[in-house]
Design a protein around this motif. Structure first.
Motif, PDB file in Angstrom:
ATOM      1  N   GLY A   1     -64.229  -8.868  30.302  1.00  0.00           N
ATOM      2  CA  GLY A   1     -63.952  -8.198  29.025  1.00  0.00           C
ATOM      3  C   GLY A   1     -62.541  -8.400  28.520  1.00  0.00           C
ATOM      4  O   GLY A   1     -62.054  -7.633  27.683  1.00  0.00           O
ATOM      5  N   LYS A   2     -61.868  -9.444  29.007  1.00  0.00           N
ATOM      6  CA  LYS A   2     -60.497  -9.700  28.554  1.00  0.00           C
ATOM      7  C   LYS A   2     -60.491 -10.718  27.405  1.00  0.00           C
ATOM      8  O   LYS A   2     -61.330 -11.612  27.352  1.00  0.00           O
ATOM      9  CB  LYS A   2     -59.648 -10.293  29.698  1.00  0.00           C
ATOM     10  N   HIS A   3     -59.527 -10.560  26.500  1.00  0.00           N
ATOM     11  CA  HIS A   3     -59.243 -11.609  25.517  1.00  0.00           C
ATOM     12  C   HIS A   3     -58.512 -12.732  26.236  1.00  0.00           C
ATOM     13  O   HIS A   3     -57.781 -12.471  27.203  1.00  0.00           O
ATOM     14  CB  HIS A   3     -58.371 -11.067  24.388  1.00  0.00           C
ATOM     15  N   VAL A   4     -58.695 -13.979  25.742  1.00  0.00           N
ATOM     16  CA  VAL A   4     -58.109 -15.121  26.457  1.00  0.00           C
ATOM     17  C   VAL A   4     -57.335 -16.053  25.513  1.00  0.00           C
ATOM     18  O   VAL A   4     -57.827 -16.433  24.452  1.00  0.00           O
ATOM     19  CB  VAL A   4     -59.207 -15.951  27.176  1.00  0.00           C
ATOM     20  N   LEU A   5     -56.144 -16.400  25.949  1.00  0.00           N
ATOM     21  CA  LEU A   5     -55.358 -17.450  25.302  1.00  0.00           C
ATOM     22  C   LEU A   5     -55.137 -18.510  26.367  1.00  0.00           C
ATOM     23  O   LEU A   5     -54.645 -18.208  27.461  1.00  0.00           O
ATOM     24  CB  LEU A   5     -54.013 -16.889  24.848  1.00  0.00           C
ATOM     25  N   THR A   6     -55.527 -19.756  26.087  1.00  0.00           N
ATOM     26  CA  THR A   6     -55.411 -20.783  27.122  1.00  0.00           C
ATOM     27  C   THR A   6     -54.595 -21.976  26.643  1.00  0.00           C
ATOM     28  O   THR A   6     -54.527 -22.260  25.452  1.00  0.00           O
ATOM     29  CB  THR A   6     -56.799 -21.234  27.630  1.00  0.00           C
TER      30      THR A   6
ATOM     31  N   GLY B   1     -53.651  -3.373  37.751  1.00  0.00           N
ATOM     32  CA  GLY B   1     -53.750  -2.225  36.848  1.00  0.00           C
ATOM     33  C   GLY B   1     -54.506  -2.589  35.579  1.00  0.00           C
ATOM     34  O   GLY B   1     -55.272  -3.553  35.545  1.00  0.00           O
ATOM     35  N   GLU B   2     -54.257  -1.795  34.526  1.00  0.00           N
ATOM     36  CA  GLU B   2     -54.950  -1.985  33.244  1.00  0.00           C
ATOM     37  C   GLU B   2     -54.355  -3.151  32.465  1.00  0.00           C
ATOM     38  O   GLU B   2     -53.136  -3.264  32.359  1.00  0.00           O
ATOM     39  CB  GLU B   2     -54.776  -0.737  32.374  1.00  0.00           C
ATOM     40  N   PHE B   3     -55.187  -4.007  31.897  1.00  0.00           N
ATOM     41  CA  PHE B   3     -54.714  -5.034  30.958  1.00  0.00           C
ATOM     42  C   PHE B   3     -55.915  -5.495  30.154  1.00  0.00           C
ATOM     43  O   PHE B   3     -57.064  -5.287  30.567  1.00  0.00           O
ATOM     44  CB  PHE B   3     -54.038  -6.198  31.693  1.00  0.00           C
ATOM     45  N   ASN B   4     -55.701  -6.058  28.954  1.00  0.00           N
ATOM     46  CA  ASN B   4     -56.849  -6.469  28.151  1.00  0.00           C
ATOM     47  C   ASN B   4     -56.800  -7.908  27.639  1.00  0.00           C
ATOM     48  O   ASN B   4     -57.664  -8.322  26.885  1.00  0.00           O
ATOM     49  CB  ASN B   4     -57.120  -5.500  26.991  1.00  0.00           C
ATOM     50  N   ALA B   5     -55.808  -8.675  28.057  1.00  0.00           N
ATOM     51  CA  ALA B   5     -55.788 -10.080  27.655  1.00  0.00           C
ATOM     52  C   ALA B   5     -55.157 -10.919  28.760  1.00  0.00           C
ATOM     53  O   ALA B   5     -54.337 -10.426  29.538  1.00  0.00           O
ATOM     54  CB  ALA B   5     -55.014 -10.262  26.357  1.00  0.00           C
ATOM     55  N   VAL B   6     -55.562 -12.190  28.777  1.00  0.00           N
ATOM     56  CA  VAL B   6     -55.064 -13.114  29.798  1.00  0.00           C
ATOM     57  C   VAL B   6     -54.535 -14.362  29.103  1.00  0.00           C
ATOM     58  O   VAL B   6     -55.183 -14.890  28.196  1.00  0.00           O
ATOM     59  CB  VAL B   6     -56.201 -13.511  30.764  1.00  0.00           C
ATOM     60  N   SER B   7     -53.392 -14.810  29.542  1.00  0.00           N
ATOM     61  CA  SER B   7     -52.852 -16.069  29.038  1.00  0.00           C
ATOM     62  C   SER B   7     -52.889 -17.064  30.192  1.00  0.00           C
ATOM     63  O   SER B   7     -52.305 -16.816  31.258  1.00  0.00           O
ATOM     64  CB  SER B   7     -51.441 -15.794  28.523  1.00  0.00           C
TER      65      SER B   7
ATOM     66  N   VAL C   1     -61.554 -12.280  21.790  1.00  0.00           N
ATOM     67  CA  VAL C   1     -60.811 -13.388  21.174  1.00  0.00           C
ATOM     68  C   VAL C   1     -60.590 -14.477  22.216  1.00  0.00           C
ATOM     69  O   VAL C   1     -60.201 -14.191  23.353  1.00  0.00           O
ATOM     70  CB  VAL C   1     -59.446 -12.898  20.646  1.00  0.00           C
ATOM     71  N   LEU C   2     -60.866 -15.715  21.807  1.00  0.00           N
ATOM     72  CA  LEU C   2     -60.585 -16.868  22.660  1.00  0.00           C
ATOM     73  C   LEU C   2     -59.731 -17.821  21.828  1.00  0.00           C
ATOM     74  O   LEU C   2     -60.147 -18.242  20.741  1.00  0.00           O
ATOM     75  CB  LEU C   2     -61.898 -17.537  23.091  1.00  0.00           C
ATOM     76  N   ALA C   3     -58.548 -18.115  22.298  1.00  0.00           N
ATOM     77  CA  ALA C   3     -57.622 -18.937  21.515  1.00  0.00           C
ATOM     78  C   ALA C   3     -56.948 -19.969  22.412  1.00  0.00           C
ATOM     79  O   ALA C   3     -56.996 -19.870  23.642  1.00  0.00           O
ATOM     80  CB  ALA C   3     -56.573 -18.060  20.846  1.00  0.00           C
ATOM     81  N   VAL C   4     -56.353 -20.977  21.767  1.00  0.00           N
ATOM     82  CA  VAL C   4     -55.741 -22.082  22.506  1.00  0.00           C
ATOM     83  C   VAL C   4     -54.311 -22.287  22.007  1.00  0.00           C
ATOM     84  O   VAL C   4     -54.005 -22.045  20.837  1.00  0.00           O
ATOM     85  CB  VAL C   4     -56.598 -23.367  22.363  1.00  0.00           C
ATOM     86  N   ILE C   5     -53.455 -22.734  22.901  1.00  0.00           N
ATOM     87  CA  ILE C   5     -52.046 -22.910  22.542  1.00  0.00           C
ATOM     88  C   ILE C   5     -51.836 -24.276  21.887  1.00  0.00           C
ATOM     89  O   ILE C   5     -51.672 -25.277  22.560  1.00  0.00           O
ATOM     90  CB  ILE C   5     -51.139 -22.703  23.777  1.00  0.00           C
ATOM     91  N   HIS C   6     -51.886 -24.262  20.567  1.00  0.00           N
ATOM     92  CA  HIS C   6     -51.588 -25.454  19.757  1.00  0.00           C
ATOM     93  C   HIS C   6     -50.279 -25.144  19.053  1.00  0.00           C
ATOM     94  O   HIS C   6     -50.251 -24.824  17.872  1.00  0.00           O
ATOM     95  CB  HIS C   6     -52.703 -25.683  18.724  1.00  0.00           C
ATOM     96  N   ASN C   7     -49.182 -25.225  19.788  1.00  0.00           N
ATOM     97  CA  ASN C   7     -47.948 -24.601  19.317  1.00  0.00           C
ATOM     98  C   ASN C   7     -47.073 -25.415  18.372  1.00  0.00           C
ATOM     99  O   ASN C   7     -46.470 -24.870  17.456  1.00  0.00           O
ATOM    100  CB  ASN C   7     -47.096 -24.150  20.511  1.00  0.00           C
ATOM    101  N   PHE C   8     -46.991 -26.760  18.591  1.00  0.00           N
ATOM    102  CA  PHE C   8     -46.009 -27.521  17.798  1.00  0.00           C
ATOM    103  C   PHE C   8     -46.265 -27.433  16.287  1.00  0.00           C
ATOM    104  O   PHE C   8     -45.364 -27.663  15.502  1.00  0.00           O
ATOM    105  CB  PHE C   8     -45.978 -28.988  18.222  1.00  0.00           C
ATOM    106  N   GLN C   9     -47.495 -27.143  15.882  1.00  0.00           N
ATOM    107  CA  GLN C   9     -47.765 -27.015  14.451  1.00  0.00           C
ATOM    108  C   GLN C   9     -46.984 -25.842  13.838  1.00  0.00           C
ATOM    109  O   GLN C   9     -46.831 -25.778  12.623  1.00  0.00           O
ATOM    110  CB  GLN C   9     -49.266 -26.837  14.189  1.00  0.00           C
TER     111      GLN C   9
END
Lengths: 328, 328
Positions: free
Chosen positions: A75-80, A50-56, A104-112
């Motif tokens: 055309g999806k935003h991406v978090l990797t 179905g419809e979605f606009n971002a991918v993790s 948007v392209l982003a990365v999971i730098h979470n512990f910070q």
């Protein structure tokens, strides 16, 4: 990591809705999706989703590049997940594709963003204990820990999978970092490219503040510590337990000052064990993943690059890792 | 260090008798000697001192060479403080002079015999937790601590005065060490040659066991730790408090294993604080100096080189320090 970290964060972040689950193994996709009551597929372009606009993306590092390009092309935003990419060439291609697609392209730098590290960053930037002198990331890794099956195919093996955490944690205090020195001790086993020991130093930051890492992958213990040295205090972040211990200047190092260090270390450690334990049991110990997803959602909404987790941040961490592995 | 460490050790070591006190400042020599009821002088060749056959040198490092040569020329056995010498040429000359004079020349490498480190060495060599994987010396130094007035005249400043401890501690587990990599971050202050950060790696020892140091002289905390990694356990020696914490393999790093590490660390730290505190209050916390003086006395009696504290050991530590300082 997708099931235990991404999906819970997606479901609790305002502005994000879980559209579906994609896994190249249909049984796994089906199982997870059934539990969550969402569609599933084995490919991102399956119309079932179905419809979605971002991918993790929570797959193995060697697939981040291909999946990111595919999602951006749709055309999806991406978090990797980290490590962002396998090579700098891959990283640059991913950044260019995001620019072209205006996504948007982003990365999971979470512990910070974990509670302990976030508190340490607030203390360091408040200036209340004086200027930042330096940051050292210390890591012991136990090979008996549950390790990803593919780690030996990475450059530097486990270093490439675990090192990003220490690199972006040091960056969170020093700003942009560049590796100027590195050394290591290779594994005696011909089928493991993970060094037994690796150390690196970054170019000094503002005010001459230094940054360094020391990692051993030969320990019978898994412990990660970030030591933040301020002029008049030392902050020690226990990354796994999400505990911050703030130690005052121990001055002349006379017995009562040494005892105070012991007492504060223990008291703060155990207070941290209790609070982190409570959060763990109530499933609220998320090691900063909530903030990563919040920033990603905000970046998608505003179109502004998310601070600390942008594609460029991911690329810089990959550059540092390759500099370390290349120098070993 | 002479009054608080050497003299008490001399007075409690069988085979040693305190013959007198020498200090180039007459008032200081007189004061100490009067309290102890022994002769005093400002020079080693003063006949007032009467008969004696060994000298223990606790002066600043730049005088070790001259005083050692003078004592050996007088036919005395010599025990000297670390750092053994200022240069390798000095060290070689001291070794040659001892050989020519057929006298014992030894250096105070004491922490390797402190209770915590001695226990760690016994555990490591017993093989009970598997083979040695590596040893890392970690040090934070606070410049507000009481520091020797002359430290800025040493190569590498405080590193040259404090580094010997970590080098001989690593040697105590790995055997002979050779520096293969080192890096550092210089002090931003032009009048201090102590690096803010220094790290070094030694050539791998038997079975590929690695050795490394990491020292920061920019901390608001003075803490020295030696981390000994065995196949199935991790030994952490708190050098200042003389506490050994033995941590079992934390395996898969599941919550109960993480909690066990917390619990054992705290329990063993506080048990160590109590026992070290008791020894401190009863003046029996001597950080291994007793064993150094015992070995020296035995070497004088038997003519055999004292293990771990011979002139050659002192020279090897000086060689490692120069290699580190030269690489910064």
């Amino acid at each position: 990591v997708t099931v235990n970290r991404h999906i819970p964060a997606i479901r609790t972040t305002p502005g994000l809705l879980l559209a579906g689950v994609v896994d190249r193994r249909a049984d796994r996709a089906q199982q997870t999706a059934a539990r969550l009551g969402v569609p599933h597929a084995t490919r991102l372009d399956d119309p079932q989703l179905g419809e979605f606009n971002a991918v993790s993306i929570g797959t193995a590092p060697m697939s981040h590049h291909e999946l990111t390009l595919a999602a951006l092309a749709m055309g999806k935003h991406v978090l990797t997940e980290k490590p962002y990419a396998m090579t700098l060439a891959e990283a640059d291609e991913m950044l260019a594709a995001a620019r072209t697609a205006s996504r948007v392209l982003a990365v999971i730098h979470n512990f910070q963003f974990a509670r302990s590290v976030a508190a340490a960053r607030r203390i360091a930037s408040s200036g209340r204990h004086g200027a930042l002198r330096g940051v050292i990331g210390l890591q012991l890794s136990n090979e008996r820990r549950r390790l990803p099956v593919w780690y030996k195919t990475l450059p530097g093996g486990l270093l490439y999978d675990e090192g990003p955490h220490l690199v972006y944690l040091v960056r969170a205090f020093l700003g942009d970092v560049r590796v100027v020195d590195a050394f290591g001790s290779p594994s005696p086993s011909p089928d493991d490219n993970t060094p037994r020991l690796a150390a690196a130093r970054f170019a000094d930051g503002r005010g001459g503040a230094f940054g360094a890492l020391q990692m051993s992958f030969a320990a019978a213990l898994s412990e990660w510590q970030l030591v933040v040295m301020l002029e008049r205090a030392t902050l020690v972040c226990d990354i796994f337990r999400d505990i911050l211990v703030t130690l005052p200047d121990d001055g002349r190092h006379v017995p009562w000052q040494i005892m105070r260090t012991s007492a504060l270390s223990s008291a703060r450690h155990w207070w941290g064990v209790v609070t982190s334990g409570t959060r763990f049991l109530s499933r609220r110990l998320d090691y900063g993943n909530d903030e990563v997803f919040r920033r990603f959602a905000e970046a998608v909404r505003t179109g502004r690059s998310p601070e600390g987790i942008s594609g460029r941040d991911g690329r810089e961490v990959v550059a540092a890792l390759h500099a370390i592995v290349g120098a070993l």
